[in-house]
Design a protein around this motif. Structure first.
Motif, PDB file in Angstrom:
ATOM      1  N   ASN A 208      -5.751  -2.837   0.120  1.00 26.34           N
ATOM      2  CA  ASN A 208      -5.288  -1.453   0.048  1.00 26.34           C
ATOM      3  C   ASN A 208      -5.792  -0.737  -1.194  1.00 26.34           C
ATOM      4  OD1 ASN A 208      -3.827  -1.432   2.478  1.00 26.34           O
ATOM      5  ND2 ASN A 208      -2.126  -2.519   1.502  1.00 26.34           N
ATOM      6  N   ARG A 209      -7.001  -1.057  -1.596  1.00 36.07           N
ATOM      7  CA  ARG A 209      -7.571  -0.365  -2.751  1.00 36.07           C
ATOM      8  C   ARG A 209      -9.087  -0.285  -2.638  1.00 36.07           C
ATOM      9  NH1 ARG A 209      -6.929  -4.498  -7.919  1.00 36.07           N
ATOM     10  NH2 ARG A 209      -8.145  -6.240  -7.069  1.00 36.07           N
ATOM     11  N   ILE A 210      -9.619   0.685  -3.352  1.00 29.99           N
ATOM     12  CA  ILE A 210     -11.059   0.947  -3.387  1.00 29.99           C
ATOM     13  C   ILE A 210     -11.525   0.860  -4.826  1.00 29.99           C
ATOM     14  CG2 ILE A 210     -12.775   2.801  -3.151  1.00 29.99           C
ATOM     15  CD1 ILE A 210     -11.225   3.759  -0.715  1.00 29.99           C
ATOM     16  N   LYS A 211     -12.678   0.249  -5.023  1.00 32.28           N
ATOM     17  CA  LYS A 211     -13.235   0.171  -6.369  1.00 32.28           C
ATOM     18  C   LYS A 211     -14.405   1.127  -6.508  1.00 32.28           C
ATOM     19  CE  LYS A 211     -15.292  -2.916  -9.818  1.00 32.28           C
ATOM     20  NZ  LYS A 211     -15.906  -4.255 -10.074  1.00 32.28           N
ATOM     21  N   ILE A 212     -14.334   1.965  -7.541  1.00 39.10           N
ATOM     22  CA  ILE A 212     -15.432   2.850  -7.907  1.00 39.10           C
ATOM     23  C   ILE A 212     -15.699   2.631  -9.386  1.00 39.10           C
ATOM     24  CG2 ILE A 212     -16.191   5.239  -8.176  1.00 39.10           C
ATOM     25  CD1 ILE A 212     -14.603   5.991  -5.759  1.00 39.10           C
ATOM     26  N   MET A 213     -16.857   2.094  -9.682  1.00 36.21           N
ATOM     27  CA  MET A 213     -17.202   1.677 -11.037  1.00 36.21           C
ATOM     28  C   MET A 213     -16.119   0.703 -11.534  1.00 36.21           C
ATOM     29  SD  MET A 213     -19.021   5.091 -12.655  1.00 36.21           S
ATOM     30  CE  MET A 213     -19.711   4.202 -14.036  1.00 36.21           C
ATOM     31  N   ASP A 214     -15.421   1.010 -12.604  1.00 35.80           N
ATOM     32  CA  ASP A 214     -14.411   0.080 -13.133  1.00 35.80           C
ATOM     33  C   ASP A 214     -12.985   0.471 -12.748  1.00 35.80           C
ATOM     34  OD1 ASP A 214     -16.362  -1.451 -14.421  1.00 35.80           O
ATOM     35  OD2 ASP A 214     -16.344  -0.145 -16.183  1.00 35.80           O
ATOM     36  N   THR A 215     -12.858   1.409 -11.808  1.00 33.18           N
ATOM     37  CA  THR A 215     -11.531   1.918 -11.442  1.00 33.18           C
ATOM     38  C   THR A 215     -11.144   1.487 -10.033  1.00 33.18           C
ATOM     39  OG1 THR A 215     -11.860   3.871 -12.851  1.00 33.18           O
ATOM     40  CG2 THR A 215     -10.144   3.999 -11.158  1.00 33.18           C
ATOM     41  N   PHE A 216      -9.902   1.020  -9.886  1.00 33.61           N
ATOM     42  CA  PHE A 216      -9.354   0.704  -8.574  1.00 33.61           C
ATOM     43  C   PHE A 216      -8.431   1.844  -8.138  1.00 33.61           C
ATOM     44  CE2 PHE A 216     -10.642  -3.540  -9.893  1.00 33.61           C
ATOM     45  CZ  PHE A 216     -11.155  -4.062  -8.701  1.00 33.61           C
ATOM     46  N   ILE A 217      -8.667   2.336  -6.937  1.00 33.31           N
ATOM     47  CA  ILE A 217      -7.934   3.476  -6.408  1.00 33.31           C
ATOM     48  C   ILE A 217      -7.134   3.022  -5.193  1.00 33.31           C
ATOM     49  CG2 ILE A 217      -8.193   5.741  -5.306  1.00 33.31           C
ATOM     50  CD1 ILE A 217     -10.797   5.997  -7.005  1.00 33.31           C
ATOM     51  N   PRO A 218      -5.827   3.336  -5.143  1.00 37.14           N
ATOM     52  CA  PRO A 218      -4.992   2.883  -4.019  1.00 37.14           C
ATOM     53  C   PRO A 218      -5.318   3.621  -2.726  1.00 37.14           C
ATOM     54  CG  PRO A 218      -3.745   4.360  -5.434  1.00 37.14           C
ATOM     55  CD  PRO A 218      -5.055   4.117  -6.141  1.00 37.14           C
ATOM     56  N   ILE A 219      -5.136   2.922  -1.620  1.00 40.27           N
ATOM     57  CA  ILE A 219      -5.263   3.528  -0.297  1.00 40.27           C
ATOM     58  C   ILE A 219      -3.853   3.751   0.250  1.00 40.27           C
ATOM     59  CG2 ILE A 219      -6.126   3.262   2.059  1.00 40.27           C
ATOM     60  CD1 ILE A 219      -8.250   1.353   0.924  1.00 40.27           C
ATOM     61  N   GLY A 220      -3.491   4.981   0.505  1.00 46.52           N
ATOM     62  CA  GLY A 220      -2.161   5.280   1.024  1.00 46.52           C
ATOM     63  C   GLY A 220      -2.044   4.945   2.502  1.00 46.52           C
ATOM     64  N   LYS A 221      -0.843   4.618   2.937  1.00 49.34           N
ATOM     65  CA  LYS A 221      -0.624   4.226   4.333  1.00 49.34           C
ATOM     66  C   LYS A 221      -1.055   5.327   5.302  1.00 49.34           C
ATOM     67  CE  LYS A 221       3.259   1.067   3.470  1.00 49.34           C
ATOM     68  NZ  LYS A 221       4.704   0.786   3.742  1.00 49.34           N
ATOM     69  N   LEU A 222      -0.767   6.577   4.938  1.00 48.34           N
ATOM     70  CA  LEU A 222      -1.103   7.691   5.824  1.00 48.34           C
ATOM     71  C   LEU A 222      -2.602   7.957   5.897  1.00 48.34           C
ATOM     72  CD1 LEU A 222       1.735  10.228   4.888  1.00 48.34           C
ATOM     73  CD2 LEU A 222       1.638   8.682   6.849  1.00 48.34           C
ATOM     74  N   TYR A 223      -3.355   7.383   4.961  1.00 51.65           N
ATOM     75  CA  TYR A 223      -4.788   7.648   4.887  1.00 51.65           C
ATOM     76  C   TYR A 223      -5.624   6.420   5.240  1.00 51.65           C
ATOM     77  CZ  TYR A 223      -3.065  11.773   2.510  1.00 51.65           C
ATOM     78  OH  TYR A 223      -2.397  12.936   2.212  1.00 51.65           O
ATOM     79  N   LYS A 224      -4.954   5.351   5.671  1.00 46.24           N
ATOM     80  CA  LYS A 224      -5.647   4.110   6.019  1.00 46.24           C
ATOM     81  C   LYS A 224      -6.652   4.337   7.146  1.00 46.24           C
ATOM     82  CE  LYS A 224      -6.086  -0.417   5.631  1.00 46.24           C
ATOM     83  NZ  LYS A 224      -6.576  -1.065   4.394  1.00 46.24           N
ATOM     84  N   SER A 225      -6.290   5.211   8.081  1.00 47.54           N
ATOM     85  CA  SER A 225      -7.185   5.476   9.209  1.00 47.54           C
ATOM     86  C   SER A 225      -8.483   6.135   8.744  1.00 47.54           C
ATOM     87  CB  SER A 225      -6.496   6.364  10.248  1.00 47.54           C
ATOM     88  OG  SER A 225      -6.124   7.618   9.685  1.00 47.54           O
ATOM     89  N   ASN A 226      -8.409   6.956   7.689  1.00 46.55           N
ATOM     90  CA  ASN A 226      -9.629   7.557   7.137  1.00 46.55           C
ATOM     91  C   ASN A 226     -10.603   6.500   6.677  1.00 46.55           C
ATOM     92  OD1 ASN A 226      -8.432  10.023   7.588  1.00 46.55           O
ATOM     93  ND2 ASN A 226      -8.075  10.496   5.436  1.00 46.55           N
ATOM     94  N   VAL A 227     -10.060   5.490   5.995  1.00 48.09           N
ATOM     95  CA  VAL A 227     -10.895   4.395   5.489  1.00 48.09           C
ATOM     96  C   VAL A 227     -11.413   3.554   6.651  1.00 48.09           C
ATOM     97  CG1 VAL A 227     -10.966   2.365   3.987  1.00 48.09           C
ATOM     98  CG2 VAL A 227      -9.606   4.370   3.329  1.00 48.09           C
ATOM     99  N   ASN A 228     -10.584   3.318   7.648  1.00 45.99           N
ATOM    100  CA  ASN A 228     -11.030   2.548   8.821  1.00 45.99           C
ATOM    101  C   ASN A 228     -12.167   3.242   9.549  1.00 45.99           C
ATOM    102  OD1 ASN A 228      -9.126   0.561   8.325  1.00 45.99           O
ATOM    103  ND2 ASN A 228      -7.599   1.430   9.730  1.00 45.99           N
ATOM    104  N   ASP A 229     -12.074   4.587   9.625  1.00 42.57           N
ATOM    105  CA  ASP A 229     -13.159   5.354  10.257  1.00 42.57           C
ATOM    106  C   ASP A 229     -14.449   5.203   9.456  1.00 42.57           C
ATOM    107  OD1 ASP A 229     -11.434   6.211  12.206  1.00 42.57           O
ATOM    108  OD2 ASP A 229     -11.053   8.160  11.277  1.00 42.57           O
ATOM    109  N   LEU A 230     -14.314   5.163   8.146  1.00 45.50           N
ATOM    110  CA  LEU A 230     -15.480   4.991   7.287  1.00 45.50           C
ATOM    111  C   LEU A 230     -16.149   3.648   7.525  1.00 45.50           C
ATOM    112  CD1 LEU A 230     -17.198   6.044   4.885  1.00 45.50           C
ATOM    113  CD2 LEU A 230     -15.523   4.950   3.351  1.00 45.50           C
ATOM    114  N   LEU A 231     -15.331   2.617   7.801  1.00 44.42           N
ATOM    115  CA  LEU A 231     -15.860   1.273   8.054  1.00 44.42           C
ATOM    116  C   LEU A 231     -16.377   1.102   9.473  1.00 44.42           C
ATOM    117  CD1 LEU A 231     -13.050  -0.774   6.240  1.00 44.42           C
ATOM    118  CD2 LEU A 231     -15.371  -0.334   5.415  1.00 44.42           C
ATOM    119  N   GLY A 232     -16.116   2.097  10.308  1.00 45.95           N
ATOM    120  CA  GLY A 232     -16.623   2.019  11.670  1.00 45.95           C
ATOM    121  C   GLY A 232     -15.746   1.155  12.572  1.00 45.95           C
TER     122      GLY A 232
END
Length: 232
Positions: A208-232
């Motif tokens: 439930n997190r994304i890494k960009i450079m040295d920062t970890f960013i949380p993935i919210g439950k309501l936005y999980k589908s956005n990330v899933n769409d990105l992964l195909g």
């Protein structure tokens, strides 16, 4: 062809308006004026179809200038002061843009001048957004131009947003929803109620997190589908 005149004492305001106009067909810059007296001198010998008018300027204020024109062209007010809107409409202005304004809001104002049908405006907006490679944000009492390709992520912090780029970060008073509309949607994704990230800068997606450079960013439950769409 719509010949337009910019009257504003802020150089960055000229850059924003010119940049937005360059994305639209049939818009031709007649002159840039940095105070109303300069504009009055120009208008004595030249005609324009549209004026982008700031209000709080030295020497002669915007509405005082407008009242001197016997047959004014179309007027779009561009200002940081919302309290003068009623007076503006009493003077028959076309629209009243409150700084900082998005491209979409700017487009609606120009739409009123051009009287373009809504379907054509929608098409222009889509094509222009694809071509837009930068945004302006208001910070430290000035507008800063940021290349969208340099943005890593954007974080909501109370009534402010942190815009984190490759080299530095900026703090601006703006809603995350407003900034989302100004970004190219194919390049950014909202992953949390408080975070928008650049797709091209995502290095790792883990749980439930994304890494960009040295920062970890949380993935919210309501936005999980956005990330899933990105992964195909």
């Amino acid at each position: 062809m719509v010949r337009y005149l910019i009257i504003d004492d802020e150089y960055i305001a000229h850059d924003i308006i010119k940049g937005y106009c360059s994305m639209l067909p049939n818009m031709q810059l007649a002159k840039q004026c940095y105070d109303a007296l300069e504009a009055l001198d120009y208008l004595q010998q030249h005609q324009v179809d549209l004026i982008f008018l700031d209000l709080n300027m030295p020497k002669l204020k915007g509405f005082a200038f407008l009242k001197t024109l016997s047959i004014p062209p179309k007027i779009i007010v561009t200002t940081a002061y919302q309290e003068y809107a009623l007076e503006g409409y009493e003077l028959n202005i076309t629209d009243y843009l409150l700084k900082p304004f998005s491209f979409e809001r700017f487009l609606k104002a120009v739409h009123k001048v051009l009287e373009v049908n809504p379907n054509e405006i929608s098409s222009i907006a889509k094509e222009s957004k694809k071509a837009q490679d930068h945004i302006f944000i208001y910070t430290d009492k000035k507008y800063i131009r940021i290349q969208t390709q340099d943005i890593l992520y954007i974080e909501a912090a109370g009534n402010y947003l942190k815009v984190i780029t490759i080299k530095e970060q900026f703090l601006t008073r703006e809603k995350i929803s407003n900034l989302t509309r100004r970004l190219v949607h194919d390049s950014f994704i909202q992953v949390h109620k408080s975070y928008i990230v650049s797709k091209s800068h995502i290095e790792v997606i883990e749980g439930n997190r994304i890494k960009i450079m040295d920062t970890f960013i949380p993935i919210g439950k309501l936005y999980k589908s956005n990330v899933n769409d990105l992964l195909g």
